[in-house]
Motif scaffolding. Structure first.
Motif, PDB file in Angstrom:
ATOM      1  N   GLY A 144       0.920   0.794  -5.692  1.00 52.46           N
ATOM      2  CA  GLY A 144      -0.265   1.505  -5.227  1.00 52.46           C
ATOM      3  C   GLY A 144      -0.327   2.856  -5.929  1.00 52.46           C
ATOM      4  O   GLY A 144       0.377   3.084  -6.901  1.00 52.46           O
ATOM      5  N   ASN A 168      -4.381   3.896  -0.162  1.00 53.14           N
ATOM      6  CA  ASN A 168      -4.588   2.590  -0.774  1.00 53.14           C
ATOM      7  C   ASN A 168      -4.238   1.529   0.254  1.00 53.14           C
ATOM      8  O   ASN A 168      -3.090   1.142   0.377  1.00 53.14           O
ATOM      9  CB  ASN A 168      -3.704   2.438  -2.015  1.00 53.14           C
ATOM     10  N   ASN A 227      -7.027  -2.030  -8.421  1.00 51.98           N
ATOM     11  CA  ASN A 227      -6.016  -1.487  -7.497  1.00 51.98           C
ATOM     12  C   ASN A 227      -5.349  -0.230  -8.049  1.00 51.98           C
ATOM     13  O   ASN A 227      -4.218   0.088  -7.697  1.00 51.98           O
ATOM     14  CB  ASN A 227      -4.966  -2.546  -7.162  1.00 51.98           C
ATOM     15  N   GLN A 280      -7.892  -2.688  -0.368  1.00 55.70           N
ATOM     16  CA  GLN A 280      -8.190  -2.136  -1.683  1.00 55.70           C
ATOM     17  C   GLN A 280      -7.324  -2.733  -2.782  1.00 55.70           C
ATOM     18  O   GLN A 280      -7.545  -2.483  -3.951  1.00 55.70           O
ATOM     19  CB  GLN A 280      -7.987  -0.612  -1.675  1.00 55.70           C
ATOM     20  N   ILE A 281      -6.313  -3.501  -2.413  1.00 58.24           N
ATOM     21  CA  ILE A 281      -5.376  -4.038  -3.397  1.00 58.24           C
ATOM     22  C   ILE A 281      -5.587  -5.536  -3.551  1.00 58.24           C
ATOM     23  O   ILE A 281      -5.633  -6.275  -2.582  1.00 58.24           O
ATOM     24  CB  ILE A 281      -3.921  -3.762  -2.982  1.00 58.24           C
ATOM     25  N   LYS A 282      -5.749  -5.970  -4.771  1.00 62.11           N
ATOM     26  CA  LYS A 282      -5.931  -7.389  -5.026  1.00 62.11           C
ATOM     27  C   LYS A 282      -4.682  -8.163  -4.592  1.00 62.11           C
ATOM     28  O   LYS A 282      -3.563  -7.751  -4.854  1.00 62.11           O
ATOM     29  CB  LYS A 282      -6.188  -7.634  -6.509  1.00 62.11           C
ATOM     30  N   TYR A 310       0.839  -1.173   0.000  1.00 59.41           N
ATOM     31  CA  TYR A 310       0.000   0.000   0.000  1.00 59.41           C
ATOM     32  C   TYR A 310       0.883   1.234   0.000  1.00 59.41           C
ATOM     33  O   TYR A 310       2.039   1.182   0.401  1.00 59.41           O
ATOM     34  CB  TYR A 310      -0.955   0.021   1.200  1.00 59.41           C
ATOM     35  N   MET A 331      -0.886  -3.719 -11.876  1.00 62.65           N
ATOM     36  CA  MET A 331      -1.964  -2.791 -11.567  1.00 62.65           C
ATOM     37  C   MET A 331      -2.862  -2.628 -12.792  1.00 62.65           C
ATOM     38  O   MET A 331      -2.370  -2.529 -13.918  1.00 62.65           O
ATOM     39  CB  MET A 331      -1.409  -1.419 -11.143  1.00 62.65           C
TER      40      MET A 331
END
Length: 234
Positions: A121, A40, A100, A44-46, A35, A94
């Protein structure tokens, strides 16, 4: 009775193994999901990148990169609607599909020697804290390959000091990036050698493709690995 007990024990063991495996995987996901600043978080991030290309050219390039190079392809966002995409060494790091990406500077930081993705991120250049953003950029260690894609407008929080950081990574266009321009870049932290991986589309009402926005930009190629003896080759 013995047979029933054996079957029951086997079933319980399978359930425990599956549960244990899921727990380990979940823990690993939380530990490895990167992150940037407070814009982020891990949710929120795969947790997984898109599956890497195993044969043939990577990142949709026309040719296979030499063994001492990494493949990359970077696409900026399209206006403030479609997010950017960053592919490195055959893996989509990304993208909109991975959910993300975000407005501002979408950044992937990679170990230039072994190709390991250290973090990724986005830096919110609209509502982010400029001081925190600059600190983050300055803390990127020498020996890192830095991949950047713009999305929306990257200039509201952009400062001259931030631009100088990117100049120090090899950017020659960052000083001319203005409001709503599209910009993609790949450089190396710790060297001021000019990067060959950079592209910009200028916001101009005469040439804009979208209403009030220039076209998206995309570039790809083979970027050299950073040699083990970094100082000798910078």
């Amino acid at each position: 009775m013995r047979n029933q007990a054996a079957v029951l024990l086997a079933a319980v063991s399978v359930v425990l193994l599956i549960t244990w495996g899921f727990s380990i995987k979940s823990f690993d996901v939380l530990e490895t999901a990167g992150y940037i600043l407070e814009y982020n978080d891990k949710d929120q991030i795969k947790p997984k990148f898109q599956k890497a290309t195993t044969t043939g050219p990577k990142c949709s390039l026309a040719r296979v990169c030499p063994s001492d190079h990494f493949a990359l392809r970077i696409s900026s966002g399209a206006a403030d609607v479609v997010g950017p995409k960053i592919c490195f060494d055959g893996k989509i790091i990304m993208s909109n599909v991975l959910n993300n990406v975000g407005p501002g500077l979408n950044i992937v930081v990679v170990n230039g020697k072994n190709g390991k993705v250290e973090k990724y991120g986005y830096l919110n250049m609209d509502y982010g804290n400029a001081e925190y953003i600059l600190t983050y950029l300055k803390e990127i260690q020498p020996g890192m390959i830095v991949l950047v894609a713009s999305f929306d407008d990257v200039t509201p929080k952009m400062t001259d000091d931030m631009r100088e950081v990117f100049v120090g990574m090899g950017s020659t266009l960052i000083k001319s990036v203005n409001q709503r321009d599209s910009w993609v870049f790949a450089g190396k932290s710790g060297t001021e050698n000019k990067s060959l991986f950079e592209k910009q589309a200028v916001n101009d009402e005469k040439t804009n493709v979208y209403e009030g926005w220039p076209e998206m930009v995309e570039m790809g190629g083979c970027i050299p690995r950073i040699p083990t003896d970094l100082k000798e080759h910078l």
